[in-house]
Structures are given as C-alpha cells and as structure tokens.
Design an enzyme around this catalytic site. Structure first.
Site, PDB file in Angstrom:
ATOM      1  N   LYS A 110      -8.485 -10.921 -18.530  1.00 46.69           N
ATOM      2  CA  LYS A 110      -9.121 -11.604 -19.981  1.00 46.69           C
ATOM      3  C   LYS A 110      -8.543 -13.035 -19.972  1.00 46.69           C
ATOM      4  O   LYS A 110      -9.625 -13.723 -20.413  1.00 46.69           O
ATOM      5  CB  LYS A 110      -8.374 -10.611 -20.948  1.00 46.69           C
ATOM      6  CG  LYS A 110      -9.142 -11.002 -22.317  1.00 46.69           C
ATOM      7  CD  LYS A 110      -9.955 -10.145 -22.565  1.00 46.69           C
ATOM      8  CE  LYS A 110     -10.601  -9.746 -23.703  1.00 46.69           C
ATOM      9  NZ  LYS A 110     -11.573  -8.626 -23.493  1.00 46.69           N
ATOM     10  N   GLU A 150       4.325 -10.598  -6.525  1.00 49.97           N
ATOM     11  CA  GLU A 150       3.224 -10.756  -7.492  1.00 49.97           C
ATOM     12  C   GLU A 150       3.303 -10.204  -8.905  1.00 49.97           C
ATOM     13  O   GLU A 150       2.548 -10.250  -9.795  1.00 49.97           O
ATOM     14  CB  GLU A 150       1.914 -10.078  -6.978  1.00 49.97           C
ATOM     15  CG  GLU A 150       2.098  -8.545  -6.622  1.00 49.97           C
ATOM     16  CD  GLU A 150       2.733  -8.070  -5.454  1.00 49.97           C
ATOM     17  OE1 GLU A 150       3.621  -8.711  -4.887  1.00 49.97           O
ATOM     18  OE2 GLU A 150       2.407  -7.118  -5.038  1.00 49.97           O
ATOM     19  N   CYS A 154       5.460  -6.107   1.302  1.00 50.99           N
ATOM     20  CA  CYS A 154       5.873  -4.746   1.234  1.00 50.99           C
ATOM     21  C   CYS A 154       5.305  -3.864   2.398  1.00 50.99           C
ATOM     22  O   CYS A 154       5.722  -4.064   3.583  1.00 50.99           O
ATOM     23  CB  CYS A 154       5.404  -3.866  -0.107  1.00 50.99           C
ATOM     24  SG  CYS A 154       6.348  -2.289  -0.323  1.00 50.99           S
ATOM     25  N   TYR A 155       4.303  -2.879   2.250  1.00 51.01           N
ATOM     26  CA  TYR A 155       3.704  -2.419   3.522  1.00 51.01           C
ATOM     27  C   TYR A 155       3.104  -3.214   4.445  1.00 51.01           C
ATOM     28  O   TYR A 155       2.947  -3.263   5.471  1.00 51.01           O
ATOM     29  CB  TYR A 155       2.517  -1.494   3.039  1.00 51.01           C
ATOM     30  CG  TYR A 155       1.612  -1.101   4.209  1.00 51.01           C
ATOM     31  CD1 TYR A 155       1.920   0.172   5.037  1.00 51.01           C
ATOM     32  CD2 TYR A 155       0.367  -1.793   4.520  1.00 51.01           C
ATOM     33  CE1 TYR A 155       1.100   0.491   5.952  1.00 51.01           C
ATOM     34  CE2 TYR A 155      -0.343  -1.565   5.702  1.00 51.01           C
ATOM     35  CZ  TYR A 155       0.000  -0.177   6.341  1.00 51.01           C
ATOM     36  OH  TYR A 155      -0.735   0.169   7.372  1.00 51.01           O
ATOM     37  N   ASP A 161     -15.823 -10.952 -23.025  1.00 56.70           N
ATOM     38  CA  ASP A 161     -16.362 -10.692 -21.603  1.00 56.70           C
ATOM     39  C   ASP A 161     -17.808 -10.586 -21.924  1.00 56.70           C
ATOM     40  O   ASP A 161     -18.661 -11.286 -20.884  1.00 56.70           O
ATOM     41  CB  ASP A 161     -15.868  -9.144 -21.115  1.00 56.70           C
ATOM     42  CG  ASP A 161     -14.347  -9.057 -21.542  1.00 56.70           C
ATOM     43  OD1 ASP A 161     -13.741 -10.025 -21.699  1.00 56.70           O
ATOM     44  OD2 ASP A 161     -13.992  -7.916 -21.662  1.00 56.70           O
ATOM     45  N   HIS A 207       7.988  -7.142  -4.161  1.00 58.41           N
ATOM     46  CA  HIS A 207       6.616  -7.615  -4.907  1.00 58.41           C
ATOM     47  C   HIS A 207       6.652  -8.985  -5.539  1.00 58.41           C
ATOM     48  O   HIS A 207       6.950  -8.997  -6.841  1.00 58.41           O
ATOM     49  CB  HIS A 207       5.919  -6.470  -5.620  1.00 58.41           C
ATOM     50  CG  HIS A 207       5.590  -5.310  -4.937  1.00 58.41           C
ATOM     51  ND1 HIS A 207       4.401  -5.031  -4.262  1.00 58.41           N
ATOM     52  CD2 HIS A 207       6.229  -4.355  -4.474  1.00 58.41           C
ATOM     53  CE1 HIS A 207       4.373  -4.035  -3.752  1.00 58.41           C
ATOM     54  NE2 HIS A 207       5.493  -3.288  -3.745  1.00 58.41           N
ATOM     55  N   GLY A 262       0.882  -1.093   0.015  1.00 60.25           N
ATOM     56  CA  GLY A 262      -0.055   0.024  -0.087  1.00 60.25           C
ATOM     57  C   GLY A 262       0.779   1.111   0.066  1.00 60.25           C
ATOM     58  O   GLY A 262       2.221   1.159   0.404  1.00 60.25           O
TER      59      GLY A 262
END
Ligand code: XMP
Length: 517
Positions: free
Chosen positions: A373, A172, A78-79, A227, A170, A51
């Site tokens: 997607k 991710e 992280c945060y 979608d 990070h 964050g």
C-alpha cells in the site's frame, strides 16, 4: 536491476520491497527461470529466496548451478544459503539440525564481512529472525565463515572472490536487526545506481499494459479507494478512452459512499468516463442466509466478475473488451494463496484473488500485484492524485459484508453504515484520521441487554477498531485519548437504533487480523 529467484518463501515479496526501497528495480522470477533468461545486460545481482523445503526433499526447488557463473553477485537467504552450499559444495554440505532447529528470534554473532555484506555493523551479536530445520555443515571451497548463531550453527558465509554471500537468517523481515542495512550493502556490492523511482515504475507499467492490450479495450473496477483509483489513472494514461472504469455499488459500501466517490472522481478526473452500476440488490440477494466468512467473500468475488462481464458485453456490443483491471496488491495475494506447495494456510480469500471464479471470460490485468500500500501511495502522488484519495483508509472489496458477523441483511447494513459514519466522522474531526492506518466498525451478531429511559433494550453489540500499520501485514492498536472512545460510544448508542453497546478491539495483528472476517 536485481532478480529475486523465488524458491517459495512467504517473505520473497519483502525482499523485493526492501531492494526497491533502495531505488533499485527488482523482479521476482521462479527458480525454474533458464539461466539464458537471467543473463540480461541490465542484471546486476541475484537474491535466492528462502523456501519451506530441505535441499534433499524430492522436488525441492533447485535452480541451475550456472546461476553462480553469471558473474553478478549472489545473495542466498535461508534455503537460498543451503541450496548455494549444496549446489557448490556437494551433498554433505547440508544436514538436518537435529534437536537444535532455529525458529523465531535468534542471536547471531558476526565475525567477518564488515567490509562487505555487514558493512556499518560492528562485529558481535545481533538479533535475527530464523526459520529453518536444516543447517549448512560444510562450506564449499572459497567460502569463509562470516557469522555463527547462539546455537552454534553457521549463520553467514562469504566467498569474496566470486562475490557470493549467504545468510541463514531473514534480513528482509523487520525483526532482524540491521536487516535493511544488510540488503542495502548487497545493493552496493552489486554496484546498482539507485536511480529507480515510482516514475520509472509508472512508465514501465504503461508500456506493459499497452503491449498486452494492443488494440483491444479493458474495463476495470474503481471503488474510489487508493488502489483502484491509482490503477485506473494508470490504465487511463495507457489506453485513454479504451479503458472503461466502472463503479459497482455492491450494497455493502459505506454510507453515501457511491455518490461521494462519483463526485470526487468527476472533480479530479473529468476526462475519465466512470460508469456507475447499482448492483446492491443483486449482491444482497446472493448474500441472504450466508454466514460463513469465506463463502461471503467468494460470493462477492463471483458476483463482481459477473457484473463486470455483463458490463463488458454491454460495452462490447460496440468494441471488443478482453481485459479486466483490478487494483490487487501484494498483501491480498499473499494472504489468499498458499505459497506453492508451501506450508502456510490461506488466511482469507481476498475477494479479488481467492474469490475469483475458476472460469472467466476476461483476462486480468493487475498492475500493482507486487506492491504494498505505501508503495501505491507513492505511485499515486507521482501521478498527481490528490491526498483526499491517496490518504484514504483501505476499504476491503467485500465491504461491510465482512464486518457484519453472521447473516448480512439490508437492516444490518443500514445499522452498521450509520454507526461507522459516526465513528469515522469523529476520527476526522479530532484529527486522528491521518495517524490511523484503518478504522472500522463491526456489527456483531450478539445482542446485549441494556436500559434506555426506563425500558429494557435487547440490541446488537458493535465493535470499534482502529489500527496503525506499515503495510497491513502486521498492525498495532491505535491508542485514542481517554474521552474519545467514551464520547463516540455514547453518540452511537444514543443515535443508532439497533446498537445498545459498543466495545473497542485491542487485538494486534498477529494474532488478530484487521478485519473480523
Ligand atoms: P486483514 O483483515 O487480512 O486485512 O488483516 C489486511 C488488509 O487487507 C484488507 N482486506 C481486503 N482488501 N479485498 C481487499 O481489497 C479483500 O477481500 C480484503 N480483505 C481484507 C483489510 O481491510 C486490511 O486493510
């Protein structure tokens, strides 16, 4: 399942996606979620997101310390690492990294944890992605150092007994080497069964939609794209004839698209009764004289809702319509809304998110709001949707209006439709279509001088763009073989009145975006 506690990171959906890739169900919940709600029998682990705050900021997202007593493994990112150290260790645990803040690619040296969170990764250096101004100085009792950065800051800490793990970088983000492995290791530490599939997702969403809608009816936009078609199929499965899909021609679709889409929807989904509304004139009248991209998006978003509400009232003469389904995906959300209180700007108001009017009569249902997607394509396959549909390139809701620079007029729409049809047809004929994430043509508002026959021409310059991408968040330029672009250019310039010059856009995203507006 694993819960991601959202502390406002722009990457928190990436965390959820990486966990889902391990076939584990994930939910993103706000950091304010009461611990009582987190203590669910199916909870196997918690990830605390990053964050843009310092733990010392007034109003920084501090979740209850009891999160660490639930008994499931916790990973702080992280945060998430800083707040873990702060909540468990006291107020001197975190300090500003005076003069040595870490942003961007950063080397990290792994020193332990290769039997848990860093399993399968050799001790030593890996490249990571960092973005932080504060650092953890004092680890709470029970923790040991697992990695340090090239700058000398603590980069990972572990408390193996309480099964608490934290990384300053990070995992991710694709730029972190072994990022996927680290999250997969956490999934193993949590003991997740890895049996969650897109089939489960469909069942859960169908249940959710049925519960929410009750006996009421819903309408939904269907454009023929991946979608909205997939979301409509899911809605139809959930509600049967109480779901009313509507194809709105907004006047800025591709050439012949409305007819083509109605054709294949009729062929593939004979039981779904798709209504067709030709609102082209209304949209084009609203767009007349408008040149600002954000304004175009908002006008289109607002007009769509107006048309849907009108249709809902029309159908609603007989049945109560309370809900509007939209096929919004996560990238639409992240680029349209700045994270709460966060530093990011709104990049574009994707028409079905940031372009919505403030007051609406209908409540929104967005079954794919958390998906990317490629995940929707998996759901589409599971639902038996043919490749003809799930393999289509993305096409934005505001359509060609955001590919016509400057004012949108019916003449310019016709010029662009014809050029685009030729480009896309060539791409299909030469077998490039499935290798490209998205191909498009832009009509600029610049005119250039040319010569045709013996006469001078002064017409628009068009731009061709084709990109590869995983999820639309980043993109690379597609490299055509040498003659291809030249042949398409000659075809367009010779056949499309109004265009006398064609160029190819070689900008990756970032720094460009895929669409021009
Ligand atoms: P950008 O241009 O932001 O586009 O790099 C990323 C992806 O999103 C699509 N896009 C939209 N899709 N409504 C949509 O449904 C919108 O308003 C919108 N704007 C952009 C774009 O085509 C690309 O696939």
């Amino acid at each position: 399942m694993i819960i991601v506690l959202d502390c406002g990171s722009q990457y928190n959906q990436n965390i959820a996606r990486r966990v889902r890739e391990n076939r584990v169900f994930t939910e993103i919940r706000p950091y304010t979620t009461p611990v009582g709600e987190l203590r669910r029998p199916d909870l196997e682990g918690i990830i605390i997101s990053g964050g843009p705050w310092s733990v010392y900021d007034e109003g920084s997202p501090l979740y209850p310390k009891k999160v660490f007593d639930i008994g499931v493994p916790v990973l702080g990112i992280c945060y998430g690492m800083q707040s873990m150290a702060y909540l468990l260790g006291g107020k001197d645990a975190v300090e500003p990294a005076e003069g040595r803040r870490e942003y961007g690619p950063m080397e990290v040296i792994i020193t332990s944890g290769t039997d848990s969170i860093f399993k399968g990764i050799a001790k030593g250096s890996i490249q990571t992605w960092m973005s932080h101004g504060d650092v953890v100085k004092g680890m709470p009792d029970g923790f040991k150092v697992a990695a340090t950065s090239g700058t000398g800051h603590l980069s990972a800490m572990i408390d193996p007994h309480r099964r608490l793990y934290a990384v300053q970088f990070h995992p991710e983000v694709d730029n972190t080497e072994h990022g996927r492995d680290i999250l997969a290791n956490f999934v193993d530490i949590c003991g997740c069964a890895r049996d969650w599939t897109s089939g489960n997702f469909i069942e859960e969403k169908i249940r959710e939609v049925r519960e929410r809608v009750g006996d009421a009816h819903a309408i939904g936009g269907i454009s023929g794209g991946v979608d909205s078609t997939t979301a409509s199929t899911l809605m139809h499965k959930a509600l049967g004839s109480r779901y009313h899909p509507i194809l709105v021609d907004n006047g800025v679709l591709r050439k012949g698209e409305a007819r083509e889409v109605l054709g294949y929807l009729g062929r593939h989904f004979p039981k779904m009764d798709v209504a067709y509304v030709d609102a082209g004139e209304l949209f084009l009248a609203r767009l007349a004289g408008v040149t600002d991209p954000e304004e175009k998006r908002k006008i289109i978003g607002g007009t769509f809702i107006e048309v849907f509400e009108r249709e809902a009232r029309r159908i609603g003469m007989e049945v109560p319509i309370r809900y509007l389904m939209q096929g919004t995906l996560y990238p639409d959300v992240i680029e349209s809304v700045p994270a709460y209180g966060g530093p990011q700007d709104t990049i574009k108001s994707h028409h079905n998110v940031g372009g919505l009017p403030e007051r609406m009569d209908l409540e929104l249902i967005e079954p794919f709001r958390e998906l990317f997607k490629d995940e929707v394509r998996e759901v589409a396959k599971e639902l038996g949707i043919p490749k003809e549909i799930y393999g289509r390139h993305p096409f934005p809701g505001p359509g060609l209006a955001i590919r016509i620079i400057g004012e949108v007029t019916p003449e310019k729409v016709a010029i662009l439709q014809e050029a685009d049809r030729r480009f896309i047809t060539a791409i299909r004929e030469h077998g490039h279509y499935d290798r490209i994430w998205q191909a498009l043509t832009v009509l600029t508002d610049s005119k250039s001088v040319g010569v045709m026959g013996d006469a001078r021409t002064h017409e628009y310059a068009a731009v061709l763009r084709a990109v590869t991408s995983r999820d639309g968040m980043t993109a690379d330029v597609y490299e055509f073989p040498p003659r291809f672009l030249r042949d398409v250019t000659v075809d367009i310039v010779n056949s499309v009145r109004g265009i006398n010059r064609v160029t190819y856009d070689c900008t990756p995203k970032p720094p460009g975006t895929i669409e021009w507006e």
